[in-house]
Design a protein around this motif. Structure first.
Motif, short mmCIF file in Angstrom:
data_model
loop_
_atom_site.label_atom_id
_atom_site.label_comp_id
_atom_site.label_asym_id
_atom_site.label_seq_id
_atom_site.Cartn_x
_atom_site.Cartn_y
_atom_site.Cartn_z
N UNK A 7 0.85 -1.19 0.00
CA UNK A 7 0.00 0.00 0.00
C UNK A 7 0.88 1.23 0.00
N UNK A 8 0.28 2.39 -0.20
CA UNK A 8 1.01 3.65 -0.12
C UNK A 8 1.37 4.26 -1.45
N UNK A 9 1.11 3.55 -2.53
CA UNK A 9 1.41 4.11 -3.84
C UNK A 9 0.47 5.26 -4.17
N UNK A 10 0.78 5.95 -5.25
CA UNK A 10 -0.06 7.06 -5.67
C UNK A 10 0.62 7.87 -6.74
N UNK A 11 0.03 9.02 -7.02
CA UNK A 11 0.58 9.94 -8.01
C UNK A 11 1.23 11.11 -7.31
N UNK A 12 2.41 11.47 -7.75
CA UNK A 12 3.18 12.53 -7.10
C UNK A 12 3.99 13.27 -8.16
N UNK A 13 4.28 14.51 -7.89
CA UNK A 13 5.11 15.28 -8.82
C UNK A 13 6.58 14.95 -8.60
N UNK A 14 7.35 15.16 -9.63
CA UNK A 14 8.79 14.94 -9.54
C UNK A 14 9.36 15.76 -8.38
N UNK A 15 10.25 15.13 -7.63
CA UNK A 15 10.82 15.76 -6.45
C UNK A 15 10.08 15.44 -5.17
N UNK A 16 8.90 14.85 -5.30
CA UNK A 16 8.09 14.52 -4.14
C UNK A 16 8.51 13.23 -3.47
N UNK A 17 7.71 12.85 -2.48
CA UNK A 17 8.02 11.66 -1.67
C UNK A 17 6.79 10.80 -1.49
N UNK A 18 7.03 9.53 -1.27
CA UNK A 18 5.98 8.57 -0.91
C UNK A 18 6.58 7.56 0.06
N UNK A 19 5.72 6.94 0.84
CA UNK A 19 6.15 5.86 1.71
C UNK A 19 5.28 4.64 1.42
#
Length: 122
Positions: A7-19
């Motif tokens: 879990x934890x995926x998604x859409x993010x802009x370049x330079x961003x973060x996800x866990x």
């Protein structure tokens, strides 16, 4: 036998973060090497990061070294992947997998896999 659910995926802009998280059930991840892989459309599945039992060693592929961090919480039976400074080329389905001990990135070494969580970087 162990079930792995990412879990934890998604859409993010370049330079961003996800866990990302990988929750295990049915058996403990303690004592096992755990890893994250990723696969983009038209490309082979590739190893991203791995962590051995007891978290005494971690391994990273060159494209993510210095940007991604793998960790584990055996008490929660959960594996994590912190993704920082994301790039468009990080866009992929991310999978967690279990091996008994570290053997490298060979897919055949890993006996249990999750269904994946999508990461999209734009």
């Amino acid at each position: 036998h162990v079930q792995l659910v990412e879990s934890g995926g998604g859409s993010v802009q370049a330079g961003g973060s996800l866990r990302l998280s990988c929750a295990a059930s049915g058996n403990t991840i303690s004592g096992n090497c755990m890893a994250w892989f990723r696969q983009s459309p038209g490309k082979e599945r590739e190893g991203v990061a791995a962590i051995v039992s007891g978290a005494t060693s971690t391994y990273y592929s060159n494209p993510v070294k210095g940007r991604f961090t793998i960790s584990r919480d055996d008490a929660k039976n959960t594996l994590y992947l912190q993704l920082n400074s994301l790039k468009t080329e990080d866009t992929a389905m991310y999978y967690c997998a279990k091996d008994g001990q570290w053997h490298g990135w060979g897919l055949y070494e890993y006996d249990y896999w999750g269904q994946g969580t999508q990461v999209t970087v734009s």
